[in-house]
Design a protein around this motif. Structure first.
Motif, mmCIF file in Angstrom:
data_model
loop_
_atom_site.group_PDB
_atom_site.id
_atom_site.type_symbol
_atom_site.label_atom_id
_atom_site.label_comp_id
_atom_site.label_asym_id
_atom_site.label_seq_id
_atom_site.Cartn_x
_atom_site.Cartn_y
_atom_site.Cartn_z
ATOM 1 N N UNK A 186 0.796 -1.226 0.000
ATOM 2 C CA UNK A 186 0.000 0.000 0.000
ATOM 3 C C UNK A 186 0.824 1.269 0.000
ATOM 4 N N UNK A 187 2.129 1.172 0.249
ATOM 5 C CA UNK A 187 2.976 2.370 0.232
ATOM 6 C C UNK A 187 3.387 2.694 -1.212
ATOM 7 N N UNK A 188 3.951 3.863 -1.416
ATOM 8 C CA UNK A 188 4.428 4.241 -2.746
ATOM 9 C C UNK A 188 5.781 3.587 -2.995
ATOM 10 N N UNK A 189 5.966 3.090 -4.200
ATOM 11 C CA UNK A 189 7.238 2.453 -4.549
ATOM 12 C C UNK A 189 8.396 3.420 -4.328
ATOM 13 N N UNK A 190 9.452 2.928 -3.653
ATOM 14 C CA UNK A 190 10.631 3.735 -3.344
ATOM 15 C C UNK A 190 11.857 2.871 -3.641
ATOM 16 N N UNK A 191 12.639 3.253 -4.648
ATOM 17 C CA UNK A 191 13.755 2.379 -5.066
ATOM 18 C C UNK A 191 14.786 2.136 -3.967
ATOM 19 N N UNK A 192 14.810 2.984 -2.945
ATOM 20 C CA UNK A 192 15.758 2.775 -1.846
ATOM 21 C C UNK A 192 15.263 1.680 -0.899
ATOM 22 N N UNK A 193 13.968 1.392 -0.948
ATOM 23 C CA UNK A 193 13.386 0.442 -0.007
ATOM 24 C C UNK A 193 12.748 -0.749 -0.689
ATOM 25 N N UNK B 282 11.079 -7.185 -1.777
ATOM 26 C CA UNK B 282 10.741 -7.533 -3.165
ATOM 27 C C UNK B 282 9.235 -7.345 -3.310
ATOM 28 N N UNK B 283 8.839 -6.532 -4.284
ATOM 29 C CA UNK B 283 7.426 -6.147 -4.355
ATOM 30 C C UNK B 283 6.853 -6.239 -5.770
ATOM 31 N N UNK B 284 5.535 -6.345 -5.830
ATOM 32 C CA UNK B 284 4.785 -6.208 -7.076
ATOM 33 C C UNK B 284 4.160 -4.809 -7.051
ATOM 34 N N UNK B 285 4.370 -4.070 -8.152
ATOM 35 C CA UNK B 285 3.979 -2.658 -8.185
ATOM 36 C C UNK B 285 2.851 -2.430 -9.197
ATOM 37 N N UNK B 286 1.930 -1.531 -8.837
ATOM 38 C CA UNK B 286 0.833 -1.188 -9.748
ATOM 39 C C UNK B 286 1.348 -0.357 -10.929
ATOM 40 N N UNK B 287 0.907 -0.743 -12.141
ATOM 41 C CA UNK B 287 1.208 0.111 -13.303
ATOM 42 C C UNK B 287 -0.110 0.618 -13.890
ATOM 43 N N UNK B 288 0.050 1.537 -14.840
ATOM 44 C CA UNK B 288 -1.157 2.079 -15.486
ATOM 45 C C UNK B 288 -1.887 0.975 -16.237
ATOM 46 N N UNK B 289 -3.209 0.967 -16.123
ATOM 47 C CA UNK B 289 -4.013 -0.099 -16.723
ATOM 48 C C UNK B 289 -4.147 0.006 -18.234
ATOM 49 N N UNK C 16 9.642 -6.817 -8.581
ATOM 50 C CA UNK C 16 9.833 -8.078 -9.300
ATOM 51 C C UNK C 16 8.784 -8.235 -10.399
ATOM 52 N N UNK C 17 7.718 -7.434 -10.325
ATOM 53 C CA UNK C 17 6.677 -7.484 -11.364
ATOM 54 C C UNK C 17 5.826 -6.229 -11.264
ATOM 55 N N UNK C 18 5.124 -5.919 -12.353
ATOM 56 C CA UNK C 18 4.139 -4.829 -12.303
ATOM 57 C C UNK C 18 2.797 -5.420 -12.722
ATOM 58 N N UNK C 19 1.756 -4.786 -12.264
ATOM 59 C CA UNK C 19 0.413 -5.328 -12.473
ATOM 60 C C UNK C 19 -0.553 -4.147 -12.548
ATOM 61 N N UNK C 20 -1.428 -4.194 -13.553
ATOM 62 C CA UNK C 20 -2.445 -3.136 -13.640
ATOM 63 C C UNK C 20 -3.606 -3.518 -12.740
ATOM 64 N N UNK C 21 -4.006 -2.597 -11.894
ATOM 65 C CA UNK C 21 -5.143 -2.902 -11.015
ATOM 66 C C UNK C 21 -6.027 -1.667 -10.929
ATOM 67 N N UNK C 22 -7.277 -1.873 -11.258
ATOM 68 C CA UNK C 22 -8.197 -0.742 -11.347
ATOM 69 C C UNK C 22 -8.283 0.002 -10.008
ATOM 70 N N UNK C 23 -8.282 1.313 -10.117
ATOM 71 C CA UNK C 23 -8.478 2.141 -8.926
ATOM 72 C C UNK C 23 -7.241 2.295 -8.063
ATOM 73 N N UNK C 24 -6.133 1.604 -8.432
ATOM 74 C CA UNK C 24 -4.905 1.737 -7.634
ATOM 75 C C UNK C 24 -3.914 2.613 -8.404
ATOM 76 N N UNK C 25 -3.439 3.695 -7.793
ATOM 77 C CA UNK C 25 -2.526 4.593 -8.514
ATOM 78 C C UNK C 25 -1.234 3.879 -8.928
ATOM 79 N N UNK C 26 -0.722 4.260 -10.068
ATOM 80 C CA UNK C 26 0.544 3.734 -10.568
ATOM 81 C C UNK C 26 1.628 3.923 -9.500
ATOM 82 N N UNK C 27 2.487 2.906 -9.326
ATOM 83 C CA UNK C 27 3.598 3.041 -8.387
ATOM 84 C C UNK C 27 3.249 2.634 -6.958
ATOM 85 N N UNK C 28 2.035 2.146 -6.757
ATOM 86 C CA UNK C 28 1.682 1.670 -5.417
ATOM 87 C C UNK C 28 2.170 0.221 -5.250
#
Lengths: 176, 176
Positions: free
Chosen positions: B126-133, B169-176, B137-149
């Motif tokens: 649920x946090x914003x993607x931060x390359x330092x933290x 290691x995280x899966x990040x939301x991308x634009x749908x 490992x993957x991106x996924x489009x998910x409706x209603x979730x802002x890109x980079x979450x």
């Protein structure tokens, strides 16, 4: 002073050692020469004090850094164990029999981590009781086993000698 | 020299600071006085060098000791986890359902140990993607979730900021 505080104390001390001036004893000296020598010596002495001060400050900074580094290094070793504990739990519900195998692997892995950190699990069964390494929780007469032999380890020791994390809790043979 | 080497460098330096003699500049001085001053200064300077040398030796000895102590302290924290792993295995055969409960308790305990060492498990979902933290490992489009979450944590991070043992290691939301 600010110049002295930038320098590396180690190399300084030895460099200056080579240029020790002659003492006050010796050939007749004129006042100007002696005064010049005093100025030099004061400068050297003050620089040595400044180096000492800097080194002292560095020491306390470094001890904290060394401690934090070592703590992080030791902690990082455990991450795979944590990961496997989480993984075993995820699979536990779907495949109950697999969990025992998984748990065994995790135990072995955890023991390996402690061994790599310098504290291998010790197996004391059959050895002679040694108060520096063992803590007796019970005694038991057992035929054919000499008094003072460790019959059973209730809780194992990790590490040895200076590097013993804890003594083993043991059951010891007594005279029958 | 042997006397100087017994003393504590810290207190010495400041004691001597208070007795700094006047410089060579100043009132007319006789040769004997100046020579006396030179002897004193040489003695002070040599003692400061000896203190520096002793402190330097102590530093390298201490670093190894601090390191070993910290390693032992960190390792000892894990012994209860090891004990519980062994205990869970002993009971696993006789009471299979209990093993899942035991395993869960061990996982919690292991996470507590890491937290006590300064590296708490981080929940980044649920946090914003931060390359330092984070490491995606993957991106996924998910409706209603802002890109980079961060949608899902595949492998959690432990510790934060300077004290982060590893990124998540995280899966990040991308634009749908």
């Amino acid at each position: 002073m600010s110049d002295a505080s930038e320098r590396e104390p180690m190399s300084d001390a030895s460099e200056r050692e080579e240029t020790v001036p002659e003492g006050a004893e010796g050939a007749p000296a004129d006042v100007a020469e002696l005064q010049q020598r005093i100025i030099e010596l004061e400068d050297r002495w003050r620089r040595a004090l400044a180096d000492l001060d800097n080194l002292r400050k560095r020491v306390s900074r470094d001890a904290e850094r060394v401690r934090a580094e070592e703590r992080a290094r030791a902690a990082a070793e455990w991450l795979p164990v944590l990961d496997n504990l989480e993984r075993a739990l995820e699979h536990a519900e779907s495949d109950p029999p697999s969990i025992i195998e998984g748990l065994r692997a995790i135990r072995d892995q955890a023991q390996d981590v402690l061994a790599r950190l310098g504290f291998p699990r010790r197996d004391d069964a059959g050895t002679a009781f040694d108060p520096a390494r063992h803590e007796a929780v019970a005694t038991l007469a057992q035929e054919g086993v000499p008094e003072g032999t460790v019959l059973h380890v209730v809780r194992p020791a990790y590490g040895d000698g200076d590097r013993q994390l804890r003594p083993a809790l043991v059951v010891v043979a007594r005279e029958g």
